[in-house]
Write a protein that holds these residues in place. Structure first.
Motif, PDB file in Angstrom:
ATOM      1  N   ARG A   1      -4.659  -2.676   1.616  1.00  0.00           N
ATOM      2  CA  ARG A   1      -5.157  -2.055   0.393  1.00  0.00           C
ATOM      3  C   ARG A   1      -6.114  -2.953  -0.390  1.00  0.00           C
ATOM      4  NH1 ARG A   1      -3.767   2.198   2.822  1.00  0.00           N
ATOM      5  NH2 ARG A   1      -2.044   3.494   2.047  1.00  0.00           N
TER       6      ARG A   1
ATOM      7  N   ALA B   1      -2.820  10.681  -2.856  1.00  0.00           N
ATOM      8  CA  ALA B   1      -2.988  10.592  -1.407  1.00  0.00           C
ATOM      9  C   ALA B   1      -4.482  10.581  -1.087  1.00  0.00           C
ATOM     10  CB  ALA B   1      -2.311  11.777  -0.732  1.00  0.00           C
ATOM     11  N   PHE B   2      -4.856   9.885  -0.041  1.00  0.00           N
ATOM     12  CA  PHE B   2      -6.258   9.885   0.408  1.00  0.00           C
ATOM     13  C   PHE B   2      -6.698  11.325   0.687  1.00  0.00           C
ATOM     14  CE2 PHE B   2      -4.901   5.585   1.507  1.00  0.00           C
ATOM     15  CZ  PHE B   2      -5.986   4.827   1.067  1.00  0.00           C
ATOM     16  N   GLY B   3      -7.959  11.610   0.405  1.00  0.00           N
ATOM     17  CA  GLY B   3      -8.489  12.934   0.721  1.00  0.00           C
ATOM     18  C   GLY B   3      -9.094  13.666  -0.449  1.00  0.00           C
TER      19      GLY B   3
ATOM     20  N   SER C   1      -6.532   7.576   7.249  1.00  0.00           N
ATOM     21  CA  SER C   1      -6.198   7.012   5.933  1.00  0.00           C
ATOM     22  C   SER C   1      -4.870   7.610   5.479  1.00  0.00           C
ATOM     23  CB  SER C   1      -7.307   7.326   4.927  1.00  0.00           C
ATOM     24  OG  SER C   1      -8.538   6.774   5.350  1.00  0.00           O
ATOM     25  N   HIS C   2      -3.791   6.892   5.783  1.00  0.00           N
ATOM     26  CA  HIS C   2      -2.450   7.415   5.515  1.00  0.00           C
ATOM     27  C   HIS C   2      -1.905   6.884   4.189  1.00  0.00           C
ATOM     28  CE1 HIS C   2      -2.092   9.179   9.502  1.00  0.00           C
ATOM     29  NE2 HIS C   2      -2.570   8.054  10.006  1.00  0.00           N
TER      30      HIS C   2
ATOM     31  N   ASP D   1     -11.599   8.476   1.654  1.00  0.00           N
ATOM     32  CA  ASP D   1     -11.036   8.248   2.983  1.00  0.00           C
ATOM     33  C   ASP D   1     -11.850   7.090   3.561  1.00  0.00           C
ATOM     34  OD1 ASP D   1     -10.395   8.600   5.801  1.00  0.00           O
ATOM     35  OD2 ASP D   1     -12.080   9.972   5.944  1.00  0.00           O
TER      36      ASP D   1
ATOM     37  N   THR E   1      -0.900   6.734   0.090  1.00  0.00           N
ATOM     38  CA  THR E   1      -1.563   6.901  -1.203  1.00  0.00           C
ATOM     39  C   THR E   1      -2.272   5.612  -1.593  1.00  0.00           C
ATOM     40  OG1 THR E   1       0.384   6.138  -2.401  1.00  0.00           O
ATOM     41  CG2 THR E   1       0.224   8.523  -2.001  1.00  0.00           C
TER      42      THR E   1
ATOM     43  N   GLY F   1      -2.108  11.783   2.919  1.00  0.00           N
ATOM     44  CA  GLY F   1      -3.436  11.306   3.290  1.00  0.00           C
ATOM     45  C   GLY F   1      -4.138  12.196   4.296  1.00  0.00           C
TER      46      GLY F   1
ATOM     47  N   LYS G   1       3.468   8.518   6.232  1.00  0.00           N
ATOM     48  CA  LYS G   1       2.299   8.872   7.045  1.00  0.00           C
ATOM     49  C   LYS G   1       1.798  10.287   6.759  1.00  0.00           C
ATOM     50  CE  LYS G   1       0.637   8.483  11.791  1.00  0.00           C
ATOM     51  NZ  LYS G   1       0.986   8.048  13.148  1.00  0.00           N
TER      52      LYS G   1
END
Length: 520
Positions: free
Chosen positions: A157, A359-361, A338-339, A404, A341, A334, A331
């Motif tokens: 991170r 979460a990623f996205g 990119s898993h 991401d 948060t 995201g 897992k």
């Protein structure tokens, strides 16, 4: 006659809240309660991350915590008059804290306890899933813990996004009687404060994450490298380490497992380059913070030449929830590779500055508008720098890019440590490009020529561009210089400084007096 119920009131002790008068507000609340003969329990919690509302005062009720903010000492008598202890109506009344849009639309995993608990209450920590991850880890083999980390998909991170489990696996397999775990908490990127918030507002989660890492790789000593500008974080971590050691969660024979882990905070002198892992190791060893050549990798020959796990603070603070709830749970947040948060930090010209764990996205635009509320000035946001002073400047045409790692890499940008700095339409991007070069010139460790000399020459070239001194030739020279820095620098300091410079030139050519050509 029964004794009156004691009402719990929360006032943050986070640095941001303190800077805005939280201590004075807490003192005023205590004084008013005493003056009125009302019984309260005053808890100094962490910040919820809604910095524009600090100091945020919360009152515990049967329905949940009710928030008021931003509160000044002068507001306190009026709050009591309005029935603060019964969550009465007042112009600062914000309703149930958990129902506020800014909070309820987040996915808080790493920051699940931040703002909820008393940071230095081990009882509070244990009551909110604390040390469940460590207890689960102690029941597994080191190989099984590492496999959990690999399966979770957690990536570094700090910005490099290297798979955390693979790094741990390398250290586990290395043969050595002594191994170390080092936390990189040298949070120097502009607009970042998530490391500080964990250390000040939930220190035991970092201690637990580092202890799990130590159990996984066979390390017995650990260091938290913190920048000197974080005195409250340093004091809180030292106190938390003492509590954890006294209660058997650190030191010899952790929880009766026969495993030992000693943890220590080390204060850095404030050099940005010491955020680079090998320069940090040099500093930890008492030397000047200068980048080491690789190989060998720190996982093989790290601190004092021994195998060392080096992770960013947020990486390590994300470990307890993975071991507590399982790799699959984490897992499933995201997108793509990119898993999980990431705590995104909103700063700069933004109306609602603070911390958002998602979460990623989601897109950059969603962060800016749905959480940030647009610019503080009310003017259009013209540019956003993501990923600290080495991150690219992004124009509005790229605000719909999903957050991401791969999506950002595809547009020549990086998510980095999750820090975001917004600029409105009054910003001069040529001067921002100059700032990036100047920052590199000041913070370079000086070991390699492309970074040490390139950044200094870069400032001179941009000054000539701004002054319209043979501008076309100087722009050509700037691109060539950036190419040398990208491909010739020893570490990311010089190698990434061209990102903000070229992105400014690429997306905002008019600020350089140049035609709208694409930067090479």
């Amino acid at each position: 006659m029964s004794a009156p119920d004691i009402v719990t009131i929360y006032v943050p002790r986070d640095s941001t809240a303190l800077a805005l008068g939280a201590d004075e507000v807490a003192a005023a609340i205590a004084a008013q309660a005493q003056q009125r003969g009302q019984s309260i329990r005053l808890v100094r919690n962490g910040s919820r991350g809604m910095f524009w509302l600090e100091p945020l005062v919360e009152v515990s009720t049967a329905a949940g915590r009710v928030a008021y903010g931003p509160v000044t000492p002068e507001d306190v008598p009026g709050l009591f008059d309005a029935g603060l202890l019964a969550a009465g109506q007042h112009r600062l009344h914000l309703g149930l804290t958990e129902e506020m849009d800014f909070l309820k639309n987040q996915e808080r995993l790493t920051f699940a306890r931040v703002g909820i608990i008393d940071p230095l209450s081990l009882e509070d920590y244990l009551a909110h899933e604390g040390y469940v991850g460590l207890k689960n880890a102690l029941a597994k083999t080191p190989e099984a813990i590492v496999q959990q980390m690999i399966d979770s998909g957690l990536r570094g991170r700090g910005g490099a996004a290297f798979p955390t489990g693979i790094k741990w696996q390398t250290v586990l397999r290395a043969q050595s009687a002594q191994k170390y775990v080092v936390c990189n908490a040298d949070e120097g990127d502009s607009g970042t404060f998530s490391d500080r918030m964990i250390m000040e507002d939930d220190p035991f989660t970092l201690i637990e994450g580092m202890t799990i890492a130590a159990v996984a790789v066979g390390a017995t000593e650990g260091y938290i490298y913190v920048r000197s500008e974080y005195p409250h974080a340093i004091a809180t971590m030292n106190e938390a380490i003492a509590i954890a050691t006294e209660r058997g969660y650190l030191g010899k024979d952790i929880l009766g497992s026969g495993k030992s882990f000693r943890l220590e905070v080390r204060k850095g002198a404030g050099a940005y380059i010491c955020g680079e892992e090998t320069a940090m190791l040099e500093s930890l060893e008492g030397k000047r913070g200068v980048v080491r050549a690789k190989p060998p990798l720190p996982a093989i020959e790290g601190l004092f030449g021994k195998p060392t796990v080096i992770n960013n603070l947020i990486s390590l603070a994300s470990v307890p929830v993975i071991l507590a709830r399982g790799a699959d749970f984490y897992k499933n947040f995201g997108v793509g590779r990119s898993h999980g948060t990431l705590p995104f930090q909103l700063a700069g010209n933004i109306r609602q500055g603070g911390l958002v764990e998602k979460a990623f996205g989601l897109t950059l635009r969603e962060l800016l508008e749905d959480f940030g509320g647009g610019s503080a000035s009310g003017r259009p946001i013209r540019a956003v720098q993501m990923g600290g002073p080495l991150g690219a400047y992004l124009p509005p045409s790229q605000f719909d890019t999903p957050l991401d790692y791969e999506a950002f890499a595809a547009i020549g940008a990086m998510i980095g440590h999750g820090g975001l700095v917004a600029f409105d339409d009054r910003v001069d991007m040529a001067r921002q490009a100059r700032y990036a070069m100047q920052f590199c010139a000041v913070e370079s460790c000086g070991k390699c020529t492309p970074c040490r000399i390139g950044s200094t020459r870069g400032v001179e070239v941009i000054d000539k561009i701004i002054a319209n001194d043979d501008r076309p030739q100087q722009i050509h020279l700037l691109k060539s210089l950036c190419d040398t820095m990208v491909n010739g620098s020893l570490c990311a300091m010089g190698g990434m400084t061209p990102f903000p410079v070229l992105s400014a030139l690429n997306h905002f050519p008019e600020d350089f007096g140049a035609p709208g050509e694409q930067a090479a």
